[in-house]
Scaffold this motif. Structure first.
Motif, PDB file in Angstrom:
ATOM      1  N   HIS A 177      -6.882   0.713 -11.733  1.00  0.00           N
ATOM      2  CA  HIS A 177      -7.008   1.385 -10.435  1.00  0.00           C
ATOM      3  C   HIS A 177      -7.942   0.666  -9.464  1.00  0.00           C
ATOM      4  O   HIS A 177      -7.810   0.814  -8.259  1.00  0.00           O
ATOM      5  CB  HIS A 177      -7.498   2.823 -10.625  1.00  0.00           C
ATOM      6  N   SER A 178      -8.899  -0.112  -9.983  1.00  0.00           N
ATOM      7  CA  SER A 178      -9.858  -0.777  -9.103  1.00  0.00           C
ATOM      8  C   SER A 178      -9.916  -2.263  -9.432  1.00  0.00           C
ATOM      9  O   SER A 178      -9.669  -2.674 -10.562  1.00  0.00           O
ATOM     10  CB  SER A 178     -11.249  -0.155  -9.254  1.00  0.00           C
ATOM     11  N   TYR A 179     -10.252  -3.047  -8.415  1.00  0.00           N
ATOM     12  CA  TYR A 179     -10.293  -4.503  -8.595  1.00  0.00           C
ATOM     13  C   TYR A 179     -11.390  -5.112  -7.738  1.00  0.00           C
ATOM     14  O   TYR A 179     -11.909  -4.482  -6.808  1.00  0.00           O
ATOM     15  CB  TYR A 179      -8.939  -5.134  -8.249  1.00  0.00           C
ATOM     16  N   ALA A 180     -11.716  -6.344  -8.067  1.00  0.00           N
ATOM     17  CA  ALA A 180     -12.648  -7.154  -7.278  1.00  0.00           C
ATOM     18  C   ALA A 180     -12.137  -8.587  -7.310  1.00  0.00           C
ATOM     19  O   ALA A 180     -11.352  -8.963  -8.177  1.00  0.00           O
ATOM     20  CB  ALA A 180     -14.061  -7.065  -7.855  1.00  0.00           C
ATOM     21  N   TRP A 181     -12.587  -9.378  -6.354  1.00  0.00           N
ATOM     22  CA  TRP A 181     -12.197 -10.785  -6.276  1.00  0.00           C
ATOM     23  C   TRP A 181     -13.182 -11.642  -7.051  1.00  0.00           C
ATOM     24  O   TRP A 181     -14.369 -11.357  -7.080  1.00  0.00           O
ATOM     25  CB  TRP A 181     -12.170 -11.253  -4.826  1.00  0.00           C
ATOM     26  N   ILE A 182     -12.689 -12.704  -7.654  1.00  0.00           N
ATOM     27  CA  ILE A 182     -13.550 -13.696  -8.286  1.00  0.00           C
ATOM     28  C   ILE A 182     -13.888 -14.728  -7.219  1.00  0.00           C
ATOM     29  O   ILE A 182     -13.004 -15.288  -6.581  1.00  0.00           O
ATOM     30  CB  ILE A 182     -12.841 -14.397  -9.464  1.00  0.00           C
ATOM     31  N   ASP A 183     -15.166 -14.977  -7.026  1.00  0.00           N
ATOM     32  CA  ASP A 183     -15.612 -15.953  -6.033  1.00  0.00           C
ATOM     33  C   ASP A 183     -16.151 -17.196  -6.710  1.00  0.00           C
ATOM     34  O   ASP A 183     -16.372 -17.228  -7.909  1.00  0.00           O
ATOM     35  CB  ASP A 183     -16.709 -15.352  -5.152  1.00  0.00           C
TER      36      ASP A 183
ATOM     37  N   VAL B 242      -3.307  -9.843   0.324  1.00  0.00           N
ATOM     38  CA  VAL B 242      -3.356  -9.153  -0.977  1.00  0.00           C
ATOM     39  C   VAL B 242      -3.998  -7.778  -0.855  1.00  0.00           C
ATOM     40  O   VAL B 242      -3.469  -6.781  -1.377  1.00  0.00           O
ATOM     41  CB  VAL B 242      -4.109 -10.013  -2.023  1.00  0.00           C
ATOM     42  N   ASP B 243      -5.143  -7.694  -0.184  1.00  0.00           N
ATOM     43  CA  ASP B 243      -5.882  -6.427  -0.123  1.00  0.00           C
ATOM     44  C   ASP B 243      -5.058  -5.260   0.422  1.00  0.00           C
ATOM     45  O   ASP B 243      -5.008  -4.201  -0.212  1.00  0.00           O
ATOM     46  CB  ASP B 243      -7.181  -6.592   0.671  1.00  0.00           C
ATOM     47  N   PRO B 244      -4.376  -5.387   1.568  1.00  0.00           N
ATOM     48  CA  PRO B 244      -3.582  -4.253   2.058  1.00  0.00           C
ATOM     49  C   PRO B 244      -2.436  -3.878   1.114  1.00  0.00           C
ATOM     50  O   PRO B 244      -2.130  -2.703   0.942  1.00  0.00           O
ATOM     51  CB  PRO B 244      -3.038  -4.719   3.402  1.00  0.00           C
ATOM     52  N   TRP B 245      -1.822  -4.885   0.489  1.00  0.00           N
ATOM     53  CA  TRP B 245      -0.722  -4.592  -0.433  1.00  0.00           C
ATOM     54  C   TRP B 245      -1.225  -3.787  -1.624  1.00  0.00           C
ATOM     55  O   TRP B 245      -0.623  -2.791  -2.011  1.00  0.00           O
ATOM     56  CB  TRP B 245      -0.053  -5.878  -0.908  1.00  0.00           C
ATOM     57  N   LEU B 246      -2.339  -4.234  -2.213  1.00  0.00           N
ATOM     58  CA  LEU B 246      -2.890  -3.507  -3.356  1.00  0.00           C
ATOM     59  C   LEU B 246      -3.341  -2.102  -2.951  1.00  0.00           C
ATOM     60  O   LEU B 246      -3.105  -1.134  -3.680  1.00  0.00           O
ATOM     61  CB  LEU B 246      -4.044  -4.290  -3.990  1.00  0.00           C
ATOM     62  N   GLU B 247      -3.963  -1.989  -1.784  1.00  0.00           N
ATOM     63  CA  GLU B 247      -4.409  -0.663  -1.314  1.00  0.00           C
ATOM     64  C   GLU B 247      -3.220   0.284  -1.116  1.00  0.00           C
ATOM     65  O   GLU B 247      -3.258   1.434  -1.541  1.00  0.00           O
ATOM     66  CB  GLU B 247      -5.185  -0.803  -0.004  1.00  0.00           C
TER      67      GLU B 247
ATOM     68  N   ASN C   8      -0.580   0.302  -2.655  1.00  0.00           N
ATOM     69  CA  ASN C   8       0.029   0.607  -3.938  1.00  0.00           C
ATOM     70  C   ASN C   8      -0.945   1.254  -4.919  1.00  0.00           C
ATOM     71  O   ASN C   8      -0.709   1.250  -6.132  1.00  0.00           O
ATOM     72  CB  ASN C   8       0.657  -0.662  -4.530  1.00  0.00           C
ATOM     73  N   GLY C   9      -2.049   1.784  -4.385  1.00  0.00           N
ATOM     74  CA  GLY C   9      -2.934   2.615  -5.187  1.00  0.00           C
ATOM     75  C   GLY C   9      -4.086   1.926  -5.880  1.00  0.00           C
ATOM     76  O   GLY C   9      -4.728   2.522  -6.750  1.00  0.00           O
ATOM     77  N   TYR C  10      -4.410   0.699  -5.495  1.00  0.00           N
ATOM     78  CA  TYR C  10      -5.518  -0.022  -6.111  1.00  0.00           C
ATOM     79  C   TYR C  10      -6.653  -0.126  -5.104  1.00  0.00           C
ATOM     80  O   TYR C  10      -6.430  -0.437  -3.934  1.00  0.00           O
ATOM     81  CB  TYR C  10      -5.080  -1.414  -6.560  1.00  0.00           C
ATOM     82  N   ALA C  11      -7.888   0.125  -5.566  1.00  0.00           N
ATOM     83  CA  ALA C  11      -9.042   0.143  -4.670  1.00  0.00           C
ATOM     84  C   ALA C  11      -9.917  -1.086  -4.879  1.00  0.00           C
ATOM     85  O   ALA C  11     -10.328  -1.379  -6.014  1.00  0.00           O
ATOM     86  CB  ALA C  11      -9.862   1.404  -4.903  1.00  0.00           C
ATOM     87  N   LEU C  12     -10.201  -1.778  -3.782  1.00  0.00           N
ATOM     88  CA  LEU C  12     -11.144  -2.893  -3.808  1.00  0.00           C
ATOM     89  C   LEU C  12     -12.537  -2.289  -3.917  1.00  0.00           C
ATOM     90  O   LEU C  12     -12.883  -1.373  -3.180  1.00  0.00           O
ATOM     91  CB  LEU C  12     -11.017  -3.722  -2.526  1.00  0.00           C
ATOM     92  N   THR C  13     -13.323  -2.796  -4.840  1.00  0.00           N
ATOM     93  CA  THR C  13     -14.650  -2.232  -5.038  1.00  0.00           C
ATOM     94  C   THR C  13     -15.674  -3.339  -5.254  1.00  0.00           C
ATOM     95  O   THR C  13     -15.334  -4.443  -5.674  1.00  0.00           O
ATOM     96  CB  THR C  13     -14.664  -1.251  -6.233  1.00  0.00           C
TER      97      THR C  13
END
Length: 183
Positions: A37-43, A66-71, A73-78
């Motif tokens: 349900h939640s994700y973060a980017w690897i920097d 990527v961010d708007p597509w995931l959002e 589709n129910g995935y939250a950037l955190t």
């Protein structure tokens, strides 16, 4: 009438196939993707060749797609320390070689000789090809959960807006395969 309908259908199918973006994906069948349900980017990943050409702009364009597509589709950037998966992007540029052959002449010709010789020309084209790779990794960053790959065609994209559109089209084509349909 049937011949016209079949011809039109075939032409439409060919045009659709030619205009598509080549994508592929693979995944770990042991992963329960419904639990993500939640994700973060690897920097901090060293840039690849295509990223060096377009600088940080390509990285930002991929994230902006990527961010708007995931959002949606129910995935939250955190930014929380606990996430369900990590997203990593890379663009790999390689040389692609294409060859085509053209033949000229005829095997049957004047009745007094055996015809004209056939001449064959082979033409080669070498051009750069960029591949966008999106990896979804376990929170520890070690285990690959899902990988999506797509051709990133920015040929003829002269403005930043056109480049962003091409990146968005590629990202959407790749992410259309996520989450995988597990059997």
């Amino acid at each position: 009438m049937n011949l016209r309908l079949c011809s039109a259908s075939l032409l439409l199918a060919l045009l659709t196939a030619c205009s598509g973006i080549a994508v592929d994906s693979d995944y770990d069948p042991e992963v329960d993707f419904s639990a993500l349900h939640s994700y973060a980017w690897i920097d901090g990943v060293p840039p690849q060749t295509a990223e060096l050409v377009q600088g940080n702009f390509l990285v930002l364009r991929v994230r902006a797609a990527v961010d708007p597509w995931l959002e949606q589709n129910g995935y939250a950037l955190t930014t929380e320390p606990t996430v369900d998966f990590l997203v990593h992007q890379q663009v790999v540029t390689r040389e692609r070689v294409e060859a085509w052959t053209s033949s000229y002449g005829s095997t049957s010709g004047h009745p007094w000789w055996n015809g004209l010789p056939i001449y064959t020309d082979t033409t080669f084209a070498i051009y750069p090809e960029s591949i966008l790779v999106l990896d979804f990794l376990a929170p520890d960053g070690e285990r690959l959960l899902w990988r999506g790959i797509g051709e990133l065609n920015s040929f003829g994209a002269d403005t930043p807006q056109e480049r962003a559109l091409r990146v968005r089209e590629t990202v959407e084509a790749i992410l259309a395969q996520f989450p995988p349909k597990q059997e």
